[in-house]
Write an enzyme that holds these catalytic residues in place. Sequence first.
Site, short mmCIF file in Angstrom:
data_model
loop_
_atom_site.label_atom_id
_atom_site.label_comp_id
_atom_site.label_asym_id
_atom_site.label_seq_id
_atom_site.Cartn_x
_atom_site.Cartn_y
_atom_site.Cartn_z
N ASN A 1 0.83 -1.21 0.00
CA ASN A 1 0.00 0.00 0.00
C ASN A 1 0.86 1.26 0.00
OD1 ASN A 1 -2.33 -1.54 0.12
ND2 ASN A 1 -2.72 -1.17 2.29
N HIS B 1 -16.27 3.62 -14.08
CA HIS B 1 -16.05 2.82 -12.87
C HIS B 1 -17.31 2.07 -12.47
CE1 HIS B 1 -14.95 2.40 -8.45
NE2 HIS B 1 -13.86 1.96 -9.04
#
Length: 727
Positions: free
Chosen positions: A70, A451
């Site tokens: 991350n 999206h």
Amino acid sequence: MTQTLPSADFLNAPFPAPQVLEGFDPAGPERFFNREMSWLAFNWRVLEEAMNPRVPLLERVRFLSISAANLDEFYTVRVAGLRQLARAGNSSPSDDGRTPAEQLVLINEDARSLMEKQQDVWAILRPLLAAAGITILSRHDLSEQDRAAVAQYFLENVFPVLSPLAIDPAHPFPFIPNAGFSLAMELEDKRGRKLDALVPVPGQIDRFLRLPGDSIRMLPLEELILAEMDNLFPGYRLLGSCTFSVLRDSDLEVEEEAEDLVREFEVALKRRRRGEVVRMKISTGAPQDLRDLVMEELGVSDAEVIEVQGIMGISTLKELVLDDRPDLLWPGFTPRVPERVQDHHGDMFAAIRQKDMLLHHPYETFDMVVRFLEQAARDPDVLAIRQTLYRTSRNSPIVAALCEAAEAGKSVTALVELKARFDEAANIRQSRRLERAGAHVVYGFVNYKTHAKISAVVRREGDKLVTYTHFGTGNYHPITARIYTDLSLFTCDAALGRDATRVFNYVSGYAEPAMLENLAISPISMKSRLLQLIAAEAEHARSGRPAQIWAKMNSIIDPGVIDALYEASRAGVEISLVVRGICGLRPGIQGLSENIRVKSVVGRFLEHSRIVCFGNGAGLPSDQARVFISSADWMGRNLVRRVETLVEINNLTVKAQIVRQIMAANLADEAQSWVLQPDGPALRVLPGEGEERRLFNCHRFFMENPSLSGRGSAGAEDVPELTHEDD
């Protein structure tokens, strides 16, 4: 003992007493948390799970690896962007009032602390792994028998792909790609001549070699290479060495008027490898001459260098999460097949015709989404399929089903989003495959990412056409669907079918739909619809009616939405938010957000579903509530710069499932929850002193209890009572 939901009284417990922050201006930029620092706070929570003794040992290693991966992506995208702005002299403030340069200072301090903590956690986990029978060795720990096995493995599997490089005027310093990992060495031959050398380590090689034997002994790749130096540099001895890795700017810039969008992305992907270095890690104790050489050649300053006291490449520790040690992993879990689908012998269309069905992944298997499309591909009565693809797996069964349908002569339209960060190359490959099968492939807008998660199947039934529609909160990705919590709504509601068709036509033809009967979509109407719904709830409060909002998101940072929530709080609306990651909203502040509470759930599964519920004058939970699922987080990019969907749920069973089961359990969770404080930190929920009962765990609850709308003839249709049961 099986966990049951706490009582409804628990969900409507009084809010904590609001805080008064000295010198705080409720109208100033300090009413927002900084986006980047909020993201770092989330990653601290991920790292905390690596320290949680209630988590199985190898899962703790996985959390540590995830926290590092991350952080790497954060640097290659967010930090890279801020650095570009700062270098360009941009001083425009963020929503919380900080310039790019000021944000970089805060990020650098916190991220360095985070990386140091990651090494501290590894120092704790490594001996625990050894005690459990998983040992990480160095080259100095190898026996003669081990050395023979290592040498053979090296020659067969590593040596052919290594390119040892001398560094001198005739051999310039090589390009190190993004996420590249290398060994730098000082060498000396028998005549005393010095040589600087570099061994770039290909990412295609496993980071850890498992040595032969009954026990699990792992040798890091860099130790393997150093043990076999004689094969790489015969006649030289090693004077000193270090390892280093680089992260480069990975954000893509695409020409808005690109003549060929696919070709533009193929070129952009090549550019990504050559982005500027935004961070370099180097092992502590590196010879000074080597350190200086590497820094000079990569063009990095001291501020961009992180010294690593420990293991390099913590993200690669995921390789240590071994399937043959199930005793150190989460207990096995098999996703359920909905009872209603079983009642109809696997016929998805028959199950959906009975009534709307909402599946909660991964607790209900994502295979039902795949089955829906595979059945459509093979059904002679299906005429057309339309499908959005944002992210999917390499050998996607979704894409295979669409290809099968196209090859069978059905009309197939696939809307492939090329701008899905880090999945662009995979999506290009999928689009080529679909085109070869005869599908019509469109790429949507250049300015907006598509999206939305929609699948629409048109089927002839008698003398009419029926549209079966799937709306999702997550990607059509069978692998991530095993660990992401998401929702799949299946419906043959005619209005939703028409709306889905209008959205596909909008993306393929650029013409805004004249009307939508149920949906709100970004970038056209979703934000305004949300603001209207929040304002309506505030009006219920001002009129003395019960007023509540429950919402679950990955991120909330849009200032317009946050200010609307603040205004609703001041009006008396009780707002409970479950925000996994970034949250720019400050809860629990007197005169601003005293009626808002925010929590984050971080546990076995990655919370990913987006839900919002409005009491609608009756409070929550209630059958009168207005309930929505969405593909969008409450971020500017989702509400303004993407094509997204907000779907209102009208079926009473599905609505009850979302409000009384999914949201209730998330709000009731204690075992995996962090509560956001007005001044910034999120505090883990812990049992009170002397409290013996087991903390309520929403993931465990969902694994043990089937979703309401998937119940078949064997299950009750009634909504379960919200009761409390101690373990």
